[in-house]
Design a protein around this motif. Sequence first.
Motif, PDB file in Angstrom:
ATOM      1  N   LEU A 166     -22.478  11.863  40.699  1.00 40.66           N
ATOM      2  CA  LEU A 166     -22.591  12.811  41.805  1.00 40.66           C
ATOM      3  C   LEU A 166     -23.972  12.750  42.453  1.00 40.66           C
ATOM      4  O   LEU A 166     -24.090  12.816  43.687  1.00 40.66           O
ATOM      5  N   MET A 167     -25.002  12.656  41.648  1.00 42.88           N
ATOM      6  CA  MET A 167     -26.365  12.599  42.180  1.00 42.88           C
ATOM      7  C   MET A 167     -26.575  11.317  42.993  1.00 42.88           C
ATOM      8  O   MET A 167     -27.204  11.350  44.040  1.00 42.88           O
ATOM      9  N   LYS A 168     -26.058  10.194  42.503  1.00 39.50           N
ATOM     10  CA  LYS A 168     -26.182   8.948  43.243  1.00 39.50           C
ATOM     11  C   LYS A 168     -25.412   9.005  44.561  1.00 39.50           C
ATOM     12  O   LYS A 168     -25.839   8.468  45.561  1.00 39.50           O
ATOM     13  N   LYS A 169     -24.257   9.646  44.536  1.00 36.08           N
ATOM     14  CA  LYS A 169     -23.426   9.751  45.723  1.00 36.08           C
ATOM     15  C   LYS A 169     -24.114  10.573  46.814  1.00 36.08           C
ATOM     16  O   LYS A 169     -24.033  10.271  47.999  1.00 36.08           O
ATOM     17  N   LYS A 170     -24.834  11.628  46.405  1.00 37.45           N
ATOM     18  CA  LYS A 170     -25.541  12.481  47.369  1.00 37.45           C
ATOM     19  C   LYS A 170     -26.690  11.742  48.050  1.00 37.45           C
ATOM     20  O   LYS A 170     -27.028  12.021  49.176  1.00 37.45           O
ATOM     21  N   LYS A 171     -27.284  10.796  47.335  1.00 33.15           N
ATOM     22  CA  LYS A 171     -28.398  10.029  47.919  1.00 33.15           C
ATOM     23  C   LYS A 171     -27.845   9.072  48.900  1.00 33.15           C
ATOM     24  O   LYS A 171     -27.936   8.758  49.885  1.00 33.15           O
TER      25      LYS A 171
END
Length: 59
Positions: free
Chosen positions: A54-59
């Motif tokens: 999820l964190m990678k997707k937000k970036k």
Amino acid sequence: MSGNDYVKFMTQEIVKYMDTPHDQRKKKKQYSKRERNEVSDHWLGLLPFAFRLLMKKKK
């Protein structure tokens, strides 16, 4: 451990660190970073993996 033993140990560790070539230190650091991610996934299950995605997707 007395204070003298501690100073001796720390001196040995510093000398050992300074004797290793820069390339080996860099490789060891990268390897430990990779292993740390795999261990957290192994011990904690799917939650850390999903959170990281999820964190990678937000970036």
